[in-house]
Design a protein around this motif. Structure first.
Motif, short mmCIF file in Angstrom:
data_model
loop_
_atom_site.label_atom_id
_atom_site.label_comp_id
_atom_site.label_asym_id
_atom_site.label_seq_id
_atom_site.Cartn_x
_atom_site.Cartn_y
_atom_site.Cartn_z
N THR A 129 -2.30 -0.67 -4.12
CA THR A 129 -2.65 -1.80 -3.45
C THR A 129 -1.70 -2.91 -3.38
N VAL A 153 -11.34 3.26 -2.62
CA VAL A 153 -10.73 2.49 -3.44
C VAL A 153 -10.55 2.95 -4.86
N SER A 180 0.82 -1.20 0.11
CA SER A 180 -0.12 -0.07 0.12
C SER A 180 0.96 1.07 0.03
#
Length: 749
Positions: free
Chosen positions: A282, A271, A221
């Motif tokens: 991610t 997201v 991340s």
């Protein structure tokens, strides 16, 4: 009449036959005819497929040998299906890829090692090959492209966690130490023995370095992380963990894919953007600081990052501001490479011997491990049939349209003088390999040439390479390093040299080292001051009265900079109280010194000096427990098994109360039972785990966490304490829940 073969075809056949005659197993391959029409790349660059299936499968890492051939790690066992069943099978291998017809595209493959379990790293070092097989780190000698004597370097190298969170990287740095991603140890072969010593834990998958020797890495991340200082310089104090100098986030996480992609948490708010495009990384991995020398000048030491979940590669421009490093998006709103091909899974990047950048493309549908894959992503992949994209893989090559790659030299035939000359080459790969080959040759006839190079100033760190060749040849002395420090005009060279001076600390050198310190401080250079402060620890042990004032002067010069306070605290390991009482430190330094003193009193060490192997994360533990306890009846895919157990996917018991779910696992359940509106007449009771002393409350919490990730519509959590409370809420009667009791009980009280 005999039909004549084209010259190129005849040459290739001759090579194949000659290799077959000496007993090598070489696999011929039709060169790839793969269109890259759905790939975009920055203006001025070109992208080419130089190896692909069926020459290789599931590549995850690579290295070049001294002849410039690619050695590729094939992690074939990774997630062979959506359930990840069978990944522990020994199907991995390391293959040598060759370009027999010399057209720049690999056309033959030769297996060097096979029957490996999830191999994920390789490095050509010390004339042999360092590689990972399962949890173990091995070194093997190379004899005519065949494995020779094997040495077990570390039996617990990659223990703990799953393959997404196990050690990898294996990168030789300029300081002659091998560093890793996701592990807190470094390695070196010296005098026939493998050394292993603690270092800071860095990143998750992939590791790289700049010309100075600083390390860069990332996690899934975080686009890019790095250290402001050289490795192992600021961790001298075992009771103090630096927070300013290492593990710094360097750049933003924003990404700019060119199509909608299937990502693991795509259902969560924030997201994806309003168009369904991924917003932030991610699954970032495989960073590379480009040091190849054939890209335009503005690209030198840019940091490239793989973003496989969005089918792209980022370019970050590194900015060096004093002692700090930051990174910025190279072109706003646009990535260096992007594709609409959801099979494009770049996982690692490497500089090559020709100066090009090489992309390891695992090229598959599934990249998320079973321990983390959500039900949402599972359905997305299955719907697109991406789970069927297996046994592919590619190596791509990036070159400039205006600057030609260098010819690939055969360094195995290079003389010592030729290798010395390569230390000044613009290609960092050639400099790195020349450094190591010179050390392996043990040819002391080039020492004078190397000493001359240590005074050279250029952007390629030639002087530093030469310095560490001399180190590897045991050709350094206090006198030679003192002369270099006094004469050099390069702060980076001086930084390395004062560090190397530590090993020559002796009482007879104290006065000279004090004079060197005075001379260095007079230069008023931040880099020099910082590395001097981190290199005085052994000298303090010889004479506190001489060198504590030196540290104090550095502290006062840089009183507001936390990185200096951390450096001084690191160098004062065991002498914090002496400094506090005699040097009148600033409040900032007092805080760090007090922290170290308190930690020593509590015997709380920096974790890197305690941890011997990586710990298993909760989701991976949950997956393993689920497979060993639950999957026999419910199925590895959670769809249930006829007459044994109902499905977990779509079950109100998975999507409902977590305390109720914990109670079911603890106390068991008997049928009949309705799940998602369907009646299941069970032949057997679901066994209770409450009396299994080998299963802890945390284990049950981990099982639940896995089921929530894999089967729930929206995952929820539960603590081990909550599980413990459910132990006392036994159902009446047989002690096993019936459906009626499950529906009527209030588990939240």
């Amino acid at each position: 009449m005999t039909r004549k073969r084209p010259l190129k075809q005849a040459f290739a056949l001759l090579v194949v036959l000659s290799i077959f005659m000496v007993g090598f197993r070489l696999i011929p391959f039709d060169e790839p005819r793969i269109s890259l029409g759905n790939y975009t790349i920055e203006d001025g660059f070109q992208l080419r497929v130089i190896a692909s299936e069926s020459l290789l499968k599931a590549p995850v890492s690579m290295d070049f040998d001294d002849k410039g051939r690619m050695w590729v790690v094939e992690m074939i066992g990774y997630m062979p299906n959506l359930e990840g069943i069978g990944e522990e099978e020994p199907t991995g291998k390391i293959s040598i890829l060759e370009d027999a017809d010399k057209d720049g595209v690999a056309d033959h493959a030769k297996v060097f090692l096979d029957k490996l379990v999830l191999p994920r790293g390789v490095a050509h070092v010390y004339g042999g090959l360092l590689y990972i097989d399962g949890p173990k780190l091995w070194f093997v000698e190379i004899k005519n492209d065949r494995p020779g004597k094997k040495t077990l370097v570390d039996p617990v190298y990659a223990e703990g966690g799953n393959v997404e969170h196990s050690s990898n990287g294996l990168m030789m740095n300029i300081d002659n130490w091998i560093y890793n991603a996701n592990y807190n140890f470094r390695y070196q072969l010296k005098n026939g023995k493998w050394l292993k010593e603690p270092t800071s834990a860095r990143g998750q998958w992939g590791i790289t370095k700049d010309n100075f020797g600083r390390l860069y890495y990332n996690n899934n991340s975080t686009n890019l992380q790095g250290d402001y200082v050289l490795p192992n310089k600021i961790i001298r104090n075992k009771y103090f963990k630096p927070s300013i100098a290492e593990n710094k986030r360097l750049g933003a996480n924003r990404v700019y894919p060119i199509h909608q992609t299937s990502v693991n948490r795509g259902y969560q708010s924030g997201v994806l953007d309003e168009k369904g495009f991924l917003k932030d990384v991610t699954a970032a991995c495989g960073p590379l600081v480009y040091r190849g020398g054939i890209f335009p000048e503005s690209y030198n030491q840019n940091a490239f990052v793989c973003v496989p979940e969005a089918n792209l590669i980022k370019r970050n421009v590194l900015h060096y501001k004093g002692l700090q490093i930051t990174a910025s998006q190279a072109i706003e709103g646009k990535e260096f490479i992007a594709s609409t091909d959801e099979g494009f899974r770049p996982v690692n990047l490497f500089n090559g011997p020709d100066g090009a950048m090489y992309v390891v493309d695992m090229h598959r549908g599934i990249i998320q491990h079973k321990a983390y894959i959500s039900q949402y992503l599972t359905e997305q992949l299955a719907g697109k049939k991406l789970d069927t994209l297996q046994n592919a893989g590619r190596i791509l090559k990036v070159t400039s349209k205006t600057i030609k790659p260098n010819p690939i030299p055969d360094l195995s035939k290079a003389s010592s003088s030729q290798l010395v000359a390569l230390l000044s080459h613009s290609n960092g790969w050639l400099r790195d390999r020349a450094q190591q080959l010179l050390i392996q040759k043990k040819d002391r006839s080039v020492i004078h040439q190397l000493i001359k190079l240590t005074s050279l100033t250029n952007s390629f760190s030639t002087a530093i390479h030469a310095l560490y060749v001399l180190d590897g040849l045991n050709a350094l002395s206090f006198e030679s390093l003192s002369a270099l420090v006094n004469q050099s005009k390069n702060p980076e060279t001086i930084a390395h040299a004062v560090g190397l001076l530590e090993r020559f600390s002796a009482r007879q050198h104290v006065a000279k080292m004090k004079a060197i310190s005075t001379q260095l401080l007079a230069q008023n250079n931040e880099t020099i001051d910082l590395y001097l402060s981190m290199s005085l620890s052994p000298w303090l042990n010889l004479s506190e009265a001489t060198f504590l004032p030196v540290l104090s002067e550095i502290e006062k010069k840089h009183a507001s900079q936390g990185i200096f306070q951390e450096a001084i605290t690191s160098g004062l390991g065991g002498k914090e109280e002496v400094y506090l009482t005699s040097m009148n430190p600033t409040d900032l330094l007092k805080k760090d010194l007090t922290t170290a003193i308190t930690n020593r009193q509590k015997k709380e060490l920096n974790p890197i000096f305690v941890l011997e192997k990586n710990s298993v994360d909760n989701r991976t533990k949950g997956l393993k427990l689920f497979r060993s306890i639950c999957a026999t009846c419910h199925g590895a895919d959670g769809k249930g098994i006829q007459d044994l157990a109902p499905p977990l996917k779509g079950s109100e018991y998975i999507d409902g109360s977590m305390k109720r779910l914990a109670s079911i696992i603890l106390h068991g359940v008997s049928g009949p039972i309705h799940v998602n509106g369907k009646l299941y007449q069970l032949n057997n009771e679901m066994p209770a785990l409450i009396n299994n002393k080998e299963i802890s409350d945390q284990d049950i919490a981990d099982i639940i966490r896995f089921t929530q990730n894999a089967f729930a519509k929206a995952g929820k959590g539960i603590s081990a304490d909550d599980v413990k409370k459910m132990r006392d809420k036994k159902p009446s009667g047989s002690g096993i829940f019936t459906e009626k009791q499950l529906l009527e009980s209030d588990f939240e009280k």
